[in-house]
Write a protein that holds these residues in place. Structure first.
Motif, PDB file in Angstrom:
ATOM      1  N   ILE A   1       0.844  -1.195   0.000  1.00 52.35           N
ATOM      2  CA  ILE A   1       0.000   0.000   0.000  1.00 52.35           C
ATOM      3  C   ILE A   1       0.873   1.236   0.000  1.00 52.35           C
ATOM      4  CG2 ILE A   1      -1.836   1.237   1.210  1.00 52.35           C
ATOM      5  CD1 ILE A   1      -2.722  -1.491   0.132  1.00 52.35           C
ATOM      6  N   ALA A   2       0.508   2.199  -0.822  1.00 48.19           N
ATOM      7  CA  ALA A   2       1.240   3.459  -0.902  1.00 48.19           C
ATOM      8  C   ALA A   2       1.168   4.189   0.436  1.00 48.19           C
ATOM      9  CB  ALA A   2       0.653   4.340  -1.994  1.00 48.19           C
ATOM     10  N   PRO A   3       2.296   4.671   0.930  1.00 53.55           N
ATOM     11  CA  PRO A   3       2.269   5.455   2.175  1.00 53.55           C
ATOM     12  C   PRO A   3       1.294   6.632   2.100  1.00 53.55           C
ATOM     13  CG  PRO A   3       4.517   4.876   1.627  1.00 53.55           C
ATOM     14  CD  PRO A   3       3.654   4.461   0.446  1.00 53.55           C
ATOM     15  N   SER A   4       1.189   7.269   0.935  1.00 47.04           N
ATOM     16  CA  SER A   4       0.272   8.400   0.801  1.00 47.04           C
ATOM     17  C   SER A   4      -1.191   7.962   0.859  1.00 47.04           C
ATOM     18  CB  SER A   4       0.558   9.179  -0.484  1.00 47.04           C
ATOM     19  OG  SER A   4       0.537   8.315  -1.596  1.00 47.04           O
ATOM     20  N   ALA A   5      -1.491   6.742   0.436  1.00 51.15           N
ATOM     21  CA  ALA A   5      -2.856   6.225   0.549  1.00 51.15           C
ATOM     22  C   ALA A   5      -3.186   5.942   2.011  1.00 51.15           C
ATOM     23  CB  ALA A   5      -3.022   4.954  -0.281  1.00 51.15           C
ATOM     24  N   LEU A   6      -2.245   5.349   2.720  1.00 53.06           N
ATOM     25  CA  LEU A   6      -2.444   5.119   4.161  1.00 53.06           C
ATOM     26  C   LEU A   6      -2.649   6.434   4.894  1.00 53.06           C
ATOM     27  CD1 LEU A   6       0.237   2.377   4.828  1.00 53.06           C
ATOM     28  CD2 LEU A   6      -2.242   2.101   4.956  1.00 53.06           C
ATOM     29  N   GLN A   7      -1.845   7.422   4.553  1.00 49.28           N
ATOM     30  CA  GLN A   7      -1.953   8.726   5.215  1.00 49.28           C
ATOM     31  C   GLN A   7      -3.315   9.366   4.944  1.00 49.28           C
ATOM     32  OE1 GLN A   7      -0.153   9.809   7.481  1.00 49.28           O
ATOM     33  NE2 GLN A   7      -0.618  11.969   7.643  1.00 49.28           N
ATOM     34  N   ALA A   8      -3.794   9.267   3.716  1.00 43.35           N
ATOM     35  CA  ALA A   8      -5.105   9.838   3.388  1.00 43.35           C
ATOM     36  C   ALA A   8      -6.198   9.211   4.239  1.00 43.35           C
ATOM     37  CB  ALA A   8      -5.409   9.634   1.902  1.00 43.35           C
ATOM     38  N   LEU A   9      -6.122   7.900   4.450  1.00 44.95           N
ATOM     39  CA  LEU A   9      -7.124   7.220   5.267  1.00 44.95           C
ATOM     40  C   LEU A   9      -6.954   7.543   6.751  1.00 44.95           C
ATOM     41  CD1 LEU A   9      -7.203   3.771   3.454  1.00 44.95           C
ATOM     42  CD2 LEU A   9      -8.894   5.615   3.314  1.00 44.95           C
ATOM     43  N   ARG A  10      -5.707   7.656   7.204  1.00 50.63           N
ATOM     44  CA  ARG A  10      -5.468   8.023   8.612  1.00 50.63           C
ATOM     45  C   ARG A  10      -6.026   9.404   8.919  1.00 50.63           C
ATOM     46  NH1 ARG A  10       0.000   6.051   7.836  1.00 50.63           N
ATOM     47  NH2 ARG A  10       0.050   3.942   8.600  1.00 50.63           N
ATOM     48  N   VAL A  11      -5.717  10.360   8.054  1.00 52.39           N
ATOM     49  CA  VAL A  11      -6.171  11.737   8.261  1.00 52.39           C
ATOM     50  C   VAL A  11      -7.700  11.809   8.269  1.00 52.39           C
ATOM     51  CG1 VAL A  11      -6.234  14.032   7.185  1.00 52.39           C
ATOM     52  CG2 VAL A  11      -4.066  12.806   7.389  1.00 52.39           C
TER      53      VAL A  11
END
Length: 126
Positions: A105-115
């Motif tokens: 999973i792309a780190p930026s995709a994880l970050q979008a979901l975390r935020v």
């Protein structure tokens, strides 16, 4: 059904071109995001798509980031993650990994979901 459209992917990747198989990439990226959201609770329509605009935006952003990652790695199937180092004659390629499994999973995709608060990991009881 993907959480983002081909036109949204074109806009997201600009000025880089979108891949010829954009629909397939978006479907795979959406499946990857779905895998992260097992157990998540949000309202959906008859097609299983989120109805809340904030949820729609979070899933779209995560899907586009994941699609970009899949395009940049060129690994839609995950087959390339089966190795860490390859040698062909005098050339050797080593893939950097973290943990025991290379990143799917792309780190930026994880970050979008975390935020967006979509990756909360607690149990809710009634």
């Amino acid at each position: 059904m993907a959480y983002a459209t081909e036109q949204q992917l074109i806009d997201y990747l600009a000025p880089d071109p979108a891949p010829a198989n954009a629909a397939k990439v978006l479907d795979r990226a959406s499946d990857d995001i779905d895998g992260l959201l097992i157990g998540a609770v949000y309202d959906t329509d008859a097609d299983g798509m989120p109805t809340d605009p904030k949820v729609q935006a979070a899933l779209r952003k995560a899907t586009l980031a994941q699609a970009e990652y899949l395009v940049s790695t060129g690994d839609l199937t995950g087959a390339q993650r089966q190795w860490r180092s390859v040698r062909l004659g005098d050339a050797e390629y080593t893939r950097a990994t973290t943990g025991t499994e290379p990143g799917r999973i792309a780190p930026s995709a994880l970050q979008a979901l975390r935020v967006a608060g979509a990756l909360n990991r607690w149990v809710v009881t009634w």
